[in-house]
Design a protein around this motif. Structure first.
Motif, mmCIF file in Angstrom:
data_model
loop_
_atom_site.group_PDB
_atom_site.id
_atom_site.type_symbol
_atom_site.label_atom_id
_atom_site.label_comp_id
_atom_site.label_asym_id
_atom_site.label_seq_id
_atom_site.Cartn_x
_atom_site.Cartn_y
_atom_site.Cartn_z
ATOM 1 N N LEU A 1 0.827 -1.199 0.000
ATOM 2 C CA LEU A 1 0.000 0.000 0.000
ATOM 3 C C LEU A 1 0.866 1.256 0.000
ATOM 4 O O LEU A 1 1.885 1.304 0.697
ATOM 5 C CB LEU A 1 -0.927 0.016 1.224
ATOM 6 C CG LEU A 1 -1.798 -1.227 1.439
ATOM 7 C CD1 LEU A 1 -2.637 -1.060 2.708
ATOM 8 C CD2 LEU A 1 -2.688 -1.476 0.230
ATOM 9 N N ASP B 1 0.993 5.871 -0.661
ATOM 10 C CA ASP B 1 0.373 7.188 -0.824
ATOM 11 C C ASP B 1 0.992 7.818 -2.073
ATOM 12 O O ASP B 1 2.148 8.252 -2.045
ATOM 13 C CB ASP B 1 0.637 8.056 0.407
ATOM 14 C CG ASP B 1 0.102 9.477 0.242
ATOM 15 O OD1 ASP B 1 -0.399 9.807 -0.850
ATOM 16 O OD2 ASP B 1 0.207 10.259 1.207
ATOM 17 N N THR C 1 -4.981 9.496 -4.365
ATOM 18 C CA THR C 1 -5.030 9.474 -2.900
ATOM 19 C C THR C 1 -4.524 8.168 -2.298
ATOM 20 O O THR C 1 -3.996 8.170 -1.191
ATOM 21 C CB THR C 1 -6.470 9.712 -2.416
ATOM 22 O OG1 THR C 1 -7.355 8.773 -3.063
ATOM 23 C CG2 THR C 1 -6.924 11.122 -2.742
ATOM 24 N N GLU C 2 -4.694 7.059 -2.993
ATOM 25 C CA GLU C 2 -4.213 5.769 -2.502
ATOM 26 C C GLU C 2 -3.748 4.922 -3.678
ATOM 27 O O GLU C 2 -4.233 5.106 -4.798
ATOM 28 C CB GLU C 2 -5.319 5.002 -1.757
ATOM 29 C CG GLU C 2 -5.875 5.697 -0.533
ATOM 30 C CD GLU C 2 -7.372 5.895 -0.642
ATOM 31 O OE1 GLU C 2 -8.092 4.895 -0.778
ATOM 32 O OE2 GLU C 2 -7.815 7.058 -0.597
ATOM 33 N N THR D 1 -2.621 0.658 -4.467
ATOM 34 C CA THR D 1 -2.405 -0.719 -4.032
ATOM 35 C C THR D 1 -1.766 -1.497 -5.162
ATOM 36 O O THR D 1 -2.212 -1.405 -6.314
ATOM 37 C CB THR D 1 -3.741 -1.384 -3.650
ATOM 38 O OG1 THR D 1 -4.381 -0.619 -2.634
ATOM 39 C CG2 THR D 1 -3.517 -2.797 -3.148
#
Length: 244
Positions: A136, A138, A147-148, A150
């Motif tokens: 994970l 940022d 924003t994210e 994975t």
């Protein structure tokens, strides 16, 4: 010599089997042609020829990274449509369906190489754990609005399987178009689109061999996602997780 009803039946069955085999081979050839697939020139200069032959007239040369659309195939030669709409032939060795993320080809990159590339790009780590399939991050400093992020890998060989980049938003119906246009600059025109930007779920899709790239949004939440899937390895990763 007259044939018995049993022999006639066997002959009909043989002819039916032969017809099925011919039809199957035709369908296999059609599937292999993959009409509509988008390829990229993978050499410094890709030669474009009038016919599918190495000594045919050279009618154009395309620089590395140029997108072309496959129209049909003859052995190792692909008839393609160039960005200017012209149609001609290119040798498959000069073309590739690789998609890159952080400068790495997603159809072959492993976890260690991707982590090094992320570190070089100064992407902030939220969690990296070898025993778990997902890392994970940022990505906000790397990509505006993100924003994210994975990234998932197969557990056995630690090969890339999937990446999802999230752009959180509310009441921003144009965001999905903006994100899709950014991907289009890298991959060329999307090959499929579902939905309407003004309202409801929207989905833009690209295909590059085993790789599927998706920009999509649900509804009423307008959060947008970019997804990169290596289909076979994603299935492998999911199978590895089943016993857990």
């Amino acid at each position: 010599m007259n044939e018995t009803p049993k022999q006639i039946l066997q002959l009909k069955q043989l002819l039916a089997s032969f017809a099925f085999l011919v039809a199957s081979l035709f369908l296999l050839q059609a599937a292999y042609a993959a009409e509509g697939d988008v390829w990229q020139v993978s050499v410094a200069i890709g030669n474009v020829r009038a016919q599918p032959q190495p000594n045919a007239e050279l009618i154009n040369q395309l620089p590395s990274g140029t997108n072309v659309i496959e129209l049909q195939r003859q052995g190792v030669w692909l008839q393609v449509e160039a960005p200017d709409g012209s149609k001609a032939w290119m040798h498959q060795v000069t073309l590739s369906q690789t998609v890159q993320l952080f400068g790495l080809a997603l159809n072959s990159v492993n976890r260690n190489a991707m982590r090094q590339a992320l570190s070089a790009a100064q992407v902030a780590v939220i969690r990296e754990a070898d025993a778990y399939p997902y890392d994970l991050y940022d990505p906000s400093e790397w990509k505006k609005g993100a924003t994210e992020m994975t990234l998932g890998y197969t557990l056995k060989e630690q090969l890339f399987a999937v990446a999802e980049i999230t752009f959180r938003s509310t009441n921003d119906v144009e965001q999905v178009r903006v994100v899709a246009e950014e991907v289009r600059k890298e991959l060329g025109p999307w090959q499929r689109v579902l939905g309407r930007r003004a309202e409801g779920p929207v989905e833009f899709e690209w295909r590059r061999g085993d790789l599927r790239i998706l920009v999509h949004r649900g509804w009423p939440d307008t959060t947008t996602y970019i997804v990169y899937e290596a289909s076979s390895r994603l299935g492998e990763m999911q199978a590895e997780l089943e016993p857990r």
